[in-house]
Design a protein around this motif. Structure first.
Motif, short mmCIF file in Angstrom:
data_model
loop_
_atom_site.label_atom_id
_atom_site.label_comp_id
_atom_site.label_asym_id
_atom_site.label_seq_id
_atom_site.Cartn_x
_atom_site.Cartn_y
_atom_site.Cartn_z
N GLN A 154 0.72 2.59 6.32
CA GLN A 154 0.06 2.72 7.62
C GLN A 154 -0.70 1.47 8.04
OE1 GLN A 154 0.77 5.27 9.55
NE2 GLN A 154 2.07 5.95 7.84
N ARG A 155 -0.86 0.53 7.12
CA ARG A 155 -1.61 -0.69 7.45
C ARG A 155 -0.72 -1.81 7.97
NH1 ARG A 155 -6.56 -1.26 7.23
NH2 ARG A 155 -6.19 -3.50 7.49
N LEU A 156 0.58 -1.73 7.71
CA LEU A 156 1.48 -2.82 8.08
C LEU A 156 1.87 -2.70 9.55
CD1 LEU A 156 3.77 -3.02 4.93
CD2 LEU A 156 1.46 -3.93 5.30
N ASP A 183 -11.10 -10.12 -1.77
CA ASP A 183 -11.02 -8.66 -1.80
C ASP A 183 -9.90 -8.25 -2.77
OD1 ASP A 183 -10.49 -5.96 -1.35
OD2 ASP A 183 -10.88 -6.09 0.79
N PRO A 184 -10.22 -7.52 -3.83
CA PRO A 184 -9.18 -7.16 -4.81
C PRO A 184 -7.99 -6.44 -4.19
CG PRO A 184 -11.36 -6.67 -5.69
CD PRO A 184 -11.55 -7.03 -4.24
N GLU A 185 -8.22 -5.62 -3.16
CA GLU A 185 -7.12 -4.91 -2.52
C GLU A 185 -6.13 -5.89 -1.90
OE1 GLU A 185 -6.27 -1.59 1.00
OE2 GLU A 185 -8.31 -2.22 0.56
N LEU A 186 -6.65 -6.95 -1.27
CA LEU A 186 -5.78 -7.94 -0.65
C LEU A 186 -5.07 -8.79 -1.71
CD1 LEU A 186 -7.94 -9.17 2.38
CD2 LEU A 186 -6.45 -7.16 2.17
N LEU A 205 6.35 -12.58 4.81
CA LEU A 205 6.51 -11.59 5.88
C LEU A 205 5.73 -10.32 5.57
CD1 LEU A 205 10.33 -12.03 6.60
CD2 LEU A 205 8.44 -12.70 8.11
N LEU A 206 5.78 -9.88 4.32
CA LEU A 206 5.02 -8.70 3.92
C LEU A 206 3.51 -8.97 3.98
CD1 LEU A 206 7.23 -7.50 0.95
CD2 LEU A 206 6.71 -6.17 3.01
N GLU A 207 3.10 -10.17 3.62
CA GLU A 207 1.68 -10.53 3.68
C GLU A 207 1.19 -10.56 5.12
OE1 GLU A 207 1.41 -14.22 1.58
OE2 GLU A 207 2.26 -13.33 -0.25
N LEU A 208 1.98 -11.15 6.01
CA LEU A 208 1.58 -11.26 7.41
C LEU A 208 1.59 -9.91 8.12
CD1 LEU A 208 3.44 -14.54 8.48
CD2 LEU A 208 1.02 -14.27 7.88
N ALA A 209 2.25 -8.93 7.53
CA ALA A 209 2.26 -7.59 8.12
C ALA A 209 0.94 -6.86 7.91
CB ALA A 209 3.40 -6.76 7.52
N GLU A 210 0.14 -7.32 6.94
CA GLU A 210 -1.18 -6.72 6.69
C GLU A 210 -2.21 -7.53 7.47
OE1 GLU A 210 -4.27 -6.82 5.60
OE2 GLU A 210 -4.50 -4.70 5.18
N PRO A 211 -2.90 -6.94 8.47
CA PRO A 211 -3.75 -7.72 9.38
C PRO A 211 -4.81 -8.58 8.71
CG PRO A 211 -3.41 -5.51 10.25
CD PRO A 211 -2.83 -5.51 8.86
N ARG A 212 -5.44 -8.08 7.64
CA ARG A 212 -6.49 -8.88 7.00
C ARG A 212 -5.88 -10.09 6.28
NH1 ARG A 212 -8.85 -4.17 3.49
NH2 ARG A 212 -6.59 -3.77 3.49
N VAL A 213 -4.76 -9.87 5.59
CA VAL A 213 -4.09 -11.00 4.93
C VAL A 213 -3.55 -11.96 5.99
CG1 VAL A 213 -2.26 -11.69 3.35
CG2 VAL A 213 -3.49 -9.54 2.97
N ARG A 214 -2.95 -11.38 7.04
CA ARG A 214 -2.38 -12.19 8.13
C ARG A 214 -3.39 -13.18 8.68
NH1 ARG A 214 -2.11 -8.59 12.96
NH2 ARG A 214 -4.27 -9.33 13.12
N GLU A 233 11.75 -2.27 10.41
CA GLU A 233 11.66 -1.55 11.68
C GLU A 233 10.25 -1.64 12.26
OE1 GLU A 233 12.95 2.35 10.66
OE2 GLU A 233 15.10 1.80 10.62
N ARG A 234 9.26 -1.52 11.41
CA ARG A 234 7.88 -1.58 11.88
C ARG A 234 7.54 -2.97 12.44
NH1 ARG A 234 3.48 1.79 8.84
NH2 ARG A 234 4.85 3.28 9.84
N LEU A 235 8.13 -4.00 11.87
CA LEU A 235 7.86 -5.36 12.31
C LEU A 235 8.77 -5.79 13.46
CD1 LEU A 235 7.26 -7.22 8.92
CD2 LEU A 235 5.64 -5.94 10.34
#
Length: 283
Positions: A184-186, A118-121, A46-55, A230-232
């Protein structure tokens, strides 16, 4: 569930070969519990899918929609091999995952480019996995002391490096700092709800345990940081009822006490000449 995963590989051989993590590690204790493994894994996704690039790296290059059970089994086995498997097999598996990541690239539905190396992902994926499994164990199995949580991050550092997550958190404080950076990315996405709907229907658990599947999914949502939930837009539908919470905890407690010779954790103890009950002793 442990029998299903354990049957895909014999963790008891080769005799004496160490794992990437030692039997005394916090990870060995956590991953032996299938409730923590299932619930924590869903939280991490769920946390991974909240980040658009990982999603979109996951959803655009995955067979999850069409072969959800196979993908779940493969992912669960990979997690167990990383923790319990003999080093040679674990490193070979991780090298395969890294090669696969090298072929995954594209653009998100919002037009942002991504590449799975990507190391950030990779840092985010590593952090979400550690958070999910650790928090699931902490909330539903046994409370973890602050020093145990820090120990889990520290012991995972060499494994994270093998996956390419060079700046993954090495402490609870670093995890909180990363959450602040990613805040801010999620974002919410229909894909997150689709994932949960698939997880409600896929026969991830054996028939006798199937009624637990929805409470387990709720349990995974509940341990998300409140601001993430809440954000999701994961509202009351994904809130555990008191009896469901008690049921999840009771099931986790039962799994924490039953020594199954076929489980990867017990097989791995045998491989290293340890008692089958080594991970089940009171600490």
């Amino acid at each position: 569930m442990r029998q299903r995963l354990g049957s895909q590989m014999d963790f008891s051989i080769p005799q004496g070969e160490p794992a990437l993590l030692p039997p005394s590690s916090v990870s060995w204790r956590i991953f032996k519990n299938p409730v923590a493994l299932f619930v924590g894994g869903v939280t991490a996704v769920l946390l991974e899918l909240a980040e658009p690039r990982v999603r979109d790296a996951i959803w655009q290059h995955s067979t999850f929609r069409s072969h959800a059970l196979r993908r779940l089994q493969r992912t669960g086995l990979a997690a167990l091999v990383t923790v319990y498997g003999p080093q040679t097999k674990a490193k070979a598996m991780i090298e395969g995952v890294v090669r696969m990541h090298g072929r995954v690239s594209g653009r998100t539905s919002e037009g942002e480019p991504y590449h799975a190396t990507d190391p950030e992902l990779l840092d985010w994926v590593q952090a979400t996995a550690e958070f999910g499994f650790m928090e699931a164990y902490h909330v539903y199995v046994h409370r973890l002391h602050f020093f145990e949580r820090d120990a889990m991050f520290a012991e995972a550092r060499p494994v994270a490096l093998l996956y390419g997550a060079v700046d993954a958190p090495t402490s609870q404080a670093e995890l909180y700092a990363l959450f602040d950076v990613m805040r801010q990315r999620l974002v919410a996405s229909p894909i997150i709800l689709e994932f949960l709907e698939i997880m409600e229907e896929v026969p991830a658990l054996p028939g006798v345990a199937r009624p637990l599947q929805r409470p387990f999914l709720k349990a995974a949502v509940e341990i998300l940081p409140r601001w993430v939930r809440e954000r999701l837009a994961l509202g009351d539908r994904w809130t555990l009822k008191p009896w469901e919470r008690a049921f999840v905890k009771m099931t986790a407690a039962i799994c924490e006490s039953i020594v199954l010779p076929s489980s990867p954790a017990v097989q791995s103890c045998r491989r290293l000449g340890l008692s089958e009950s080594y991970l089940y002793r009171r600490r």
